[in-house]
Design a protein around this motif. Structure first.
Motif, PDB file in Angstrom:
ATOM      1  N   TRP A  36       5.518 107.578  46.763  1.00  0.00           N
ATOM      2  CA  TRP A  36       5.527 108.116  45.406  1.00  0.00           C
ATOM      3  C   TRP A  36       4.863 107.113  44.470  1.00  0.00           C
ATOM      4  O   TRP A  36       5.145 105.908  44.534  1.00  0.00           O
ATOM      5  CB  TRP A  36       6.951 108.389  44.941  1.00  0.00           C
ATOM      6  N   PHE A  37       4.020 107.652  43.614  1.00  0.00           N
ATOM      7  CA  PHE A  37       3.294 106.846  42.646  1.00  0.00           C
ATOM      8  C   PHE A  37       3.436 107.523  41.297  1.00  0.00           C
ATOM      9  O   PHE A  37       3.739 108.713  41.221  1.00  0.00           O
ATOM     10  CB  PHE A  37       1.819 106.735  43.061  1.00  0.00           C
ATOM     11  N   ARG A  38       3.227 106.783  40.235  1.00  0.00           N
ATOM     12  CA  ARG A  38       3.344 107.387  38.915  1.00  0.00           C
ATOM     13  C   ARG A  38       2.274 106.853  37.981  1.00  0.00           C
ATOM     14  O   ARG A  38       1.762 105.746  38.170  1.00  0.00           O
ATOM     15  CB  ARG A  38       4.730 107.141  38.327  1.00  0.00           C
ATOM     16  N   GLN A  39       1.970 107.672  36.984  1.00  0.00           N
ATOM     17  CA  GLN A  39       0.977 107.274  35.995  1.00  0.00           C
ATOM     18  C   GLN A  39       1.417 107.765  34.630  1.00  0.00           C
ATOM     19  O   GLN A  39       1.589 108.974  34.431  1.00  0.00           O
ATOM     20  CB  GLN A  39      -0.400 107.823  36.346  1.00  0.00           C
ATOM     21  N   ALA A  40       1.611 106.833  33.729  1.00  0.00           N
ATOM     22  CA  ALA A  40       1.944 107.158  32.350  1.00  0.00           C
ATOM     23  C   ALA A  40       0.659 107.200  31.532  1.00  0.00           C
ATOM     24  O   ALA A  40      -0.341 106.576  31.910  1.00  0.00           O
ATOM     25  CB  ALA A  40       2.902 106.111  31.793  1.00  0.00           C
ATOM     26  N   GLY A  47       2.411 102.087  42.176  1.00  0.00           N
ATOM     27  CA  GLY A  47       3.272 102.451  43.279  1.00  0.00           C
ATOM     28  C   GLY A  47       4.730 102.377  42.877  1.00  0.00           C
ATOM     29  O   GLY A  47       5.133 101.445  42.186  1.00  0.00           O
ATOM     30  N   VAL A  48       5.509 103.360  43.294  1.00  0.00           N
ATOM     31  CA  VAL A  48       6.942 103.404  42.992  1.00  0.00           C
ATOM     32  C   VAL A  48       7.754 103.100  44.250  1.00  0.00           C
ATOM     33  O   VAL A  48       8.598 102.199  44.247  1.00  0.00           O
ATOM     34  CB  VAL A  48       7.337 104.784  42.436  1.00  0.00           C
ATOM     35  N   ALA A  49       7.491 103.850  45.325  1.00  0.00           N
ATOM     36  CA  ALA A  49       8.239 103.663  46.572  1.00  0.00           C
ATOM     37  C   ALA A  49       7.442 104.250  47.710  1.00  0.00           C
ATOM     38  O   ALA A  49       6.773 105.268  47.533  1.00  0.00           O
ATOM     39  CB  ALA A  49       9.608 104.339  46.484  1.00  0.00           C
ATOM     40  N   THR A  50       7.500 103.604  48.867  1.00  0.00           N
ATOM     41  CA  THR A  50       6.816 104.113  50.045  1.00  0.00           C
ATOM     42  C   THR A  50       7.720 104.016  51.261  1.00  0.00           C
ATOM     43  O   THR A  50       8.669 103.221  51.295  1.00  0.00           O
ATOM     44  CB  THR A  50       5.505 103.367  50.330  1.00  0.00           C
ATOM     45  N   SER A  56      10.433 102.092  57.447  1.00  0.00           N
ATOM     46  CA  SER A  56      10.431 100.920  56.567  1.00  0.00           C
ATOM     47  C   SER A  56      10.029 101.338  55.154  1.00  0.00           C
ATOM     48  O   SER A  56       9.084 102.095  54.975  1.00  0.00           O
ATOM     49  CB  SER A  56       9.452  99.871  57.085  1.00  0.00           C
ATOM     50  N   THR A  57      10.747 100.825  54.184  1.00  0.00           N
ATOM     51  CA  THR A  57      10.521 101.216  52.798  1.00  0.00           C
ATOM     52  C   THR A  57      10.064 100.039  51.939  1.00  0.00           C
ATOM     53  O   THR A  57      10.335  98.869  52.254  1.00  0.00           O
ATOM     54  CB  THR A  57      11.796 101.799  52.181  1.00  0.00           C
ATOM     55  N   SER A  58       9.372 100.369  50.866  1.00  0.00           N
ATOM     56  CA  SER A  58       8.959  99.393  49.865  1.00  0.00           C
ATOM     57  C   SER A  58       9.205 100.003  48.490  1.00  0.00           C
ATOM     58  O   SER A  58       9.019 101.203  48.312  1.00  0.00           O
ATOM     59  CB  SER A  58       7.471  99.049  49.999  1.00  0.00           C
ATOM     60  N   ILE A  69      13.791 106.364  48.362  1.00  0.00           N
ATOM     61  CA  ILE A  69      12.838 107.240  49.038  1.00  0.00           C
ATOM     62  C   ILE A  69      13.390 107.600  50.410  1.00  0.00           C
ATOM     63  O   ILE A  69      14.041 106.785  51.075  1.00  0.00           O
ATOM     64  CB  ILE A  69      11.446 106.570  49.160  1.00  0.00           C
ATOM     65  N   SER A  70      13.156 108.841  50.825  1.00  0.00           N
ATOM     66  CA  SER A  70      13.601 109.279  52.147  1.00  0.00           C
ATOM     67  C   SER A  70      12.664 110.371  52.644  1.00  0.00           C
ATOM     68  O   SER A  70      11.871 110.925  51.879  1.00  0.00           O
ATOM     69  CB  SER A  70      15.043 109.784  52.103  1.00  0.00           C
ATOM     70  N   GLN A  71      12.787 110.665  53.923  1.00  0.00           N
ATOM     71  CA  GLN A  71      11.951 111.707  54.506  1.00  0.00           C
ATOM     72  C   GLN A  71      12.764 112.531  55.483  1.00  0.00           C
ATOM     73  O   GLN A  71      13.674 112.023  56.140  1.00  0.00           O
ATOM     74  CB  GLN A  71      10.731 111.101  55.215  1.00  0.00           C
ATOM     75  N   ASP A  72      12.434 113.803  55.549  1.00  0.00           N
ATOM     76  CA  ASP A  72      13.030 114.715  56.517  1.00  0.00           C
ATOM     77  C   ASP A  72      11.886 115.206  57.389  1.00  0.00           C
ATOM     78  O   ASP A  72      11.137 116.094  56.992  1.00  0.00           O
ATOM     79  CB  ASP A  72      13.724 115.875  55.806  1.00  0.00           C
ATOM     80  N   ASN A  73      11.750 114.602  58.555  1.00  0.00           N
ATOM     81  CA  ASN A  73      10.616 114.935  59.419  1.00  0.00           C
ATOM     82  C   ASN A  73      10.687 116.371  59.919  1.00  0.00           C
ATOM     83  O   ASN A  73       9.654 117.015  60.132  1.00  0.00           O
ATOM     84  CB  ASN A  73      10.547 113.966  60.587  1.00  0.00           C
TER      85      ASN A  73
END
Length: 123
Positions: A36-40, A47-50, A56-58, A69-73
């Motif tokens: 997830w990324f954001r732009q004001a 970058g917000v979260a990967t 592995s998350t950042s 952040i999470s994912q449902d494969n």
């Protein structure tokens, strides 16, 4: 053809919560990084979260402890749970994906992007 479709944005008061979703279509790489990324307005995209294929998350320092952040494969869906929202979180939020699993928060190197969903936090 890869397609990313975000949803879940909206307007909320400071301290509130939102959950963003990103449905991913046609992305068949076994190794990847998504985020997830954001732009004001008037600012660069950040970058917000990967999360990568191994889980592995950042996180950006500004959202650590507040966003998850999470994912449902099984559903091919990426999520961003945002808690304790602040006015400075107001931005257009974008979902992105790439087979280069090492990219993490480097927005400029992602190949696939969604159209974005607006998040507005009022004080």
């Amino acid at each position: 053809q890869v397609q990313l479709v975000e949803s879940g944005g909206g307007s909320v008061q400071a301290g509130g919560s939102l959950r963003l979703s990103c449905a991913v279509f046609g992305f068949t790489y076994s190794s990847y990084c998504m985020g997830w990324f954001r732009q004001a307005p008037g600012k660069e995209r950040e970058g917000v979260a990967t999360i990568d294929y191994g889980g592995s998350t950042s996180y950006a320092d500004s959202v650590k402890g507040r966003f998850t952040i999470s994912q449902d494969n099984a559903k091919n869906t990426l999520y961003l749970q945002m808690n304790s929202l602040k006015p400075e979180d107001t931005a257009m939020y974008y979902c992105a994906a790439d087979y280069k699993w090492w990219l993490r928060l480097r927005a400029s190197e992602y190949n696939y992007w969604g159209q974005g969903t607006q998040v507005t936090v009022s004080s």
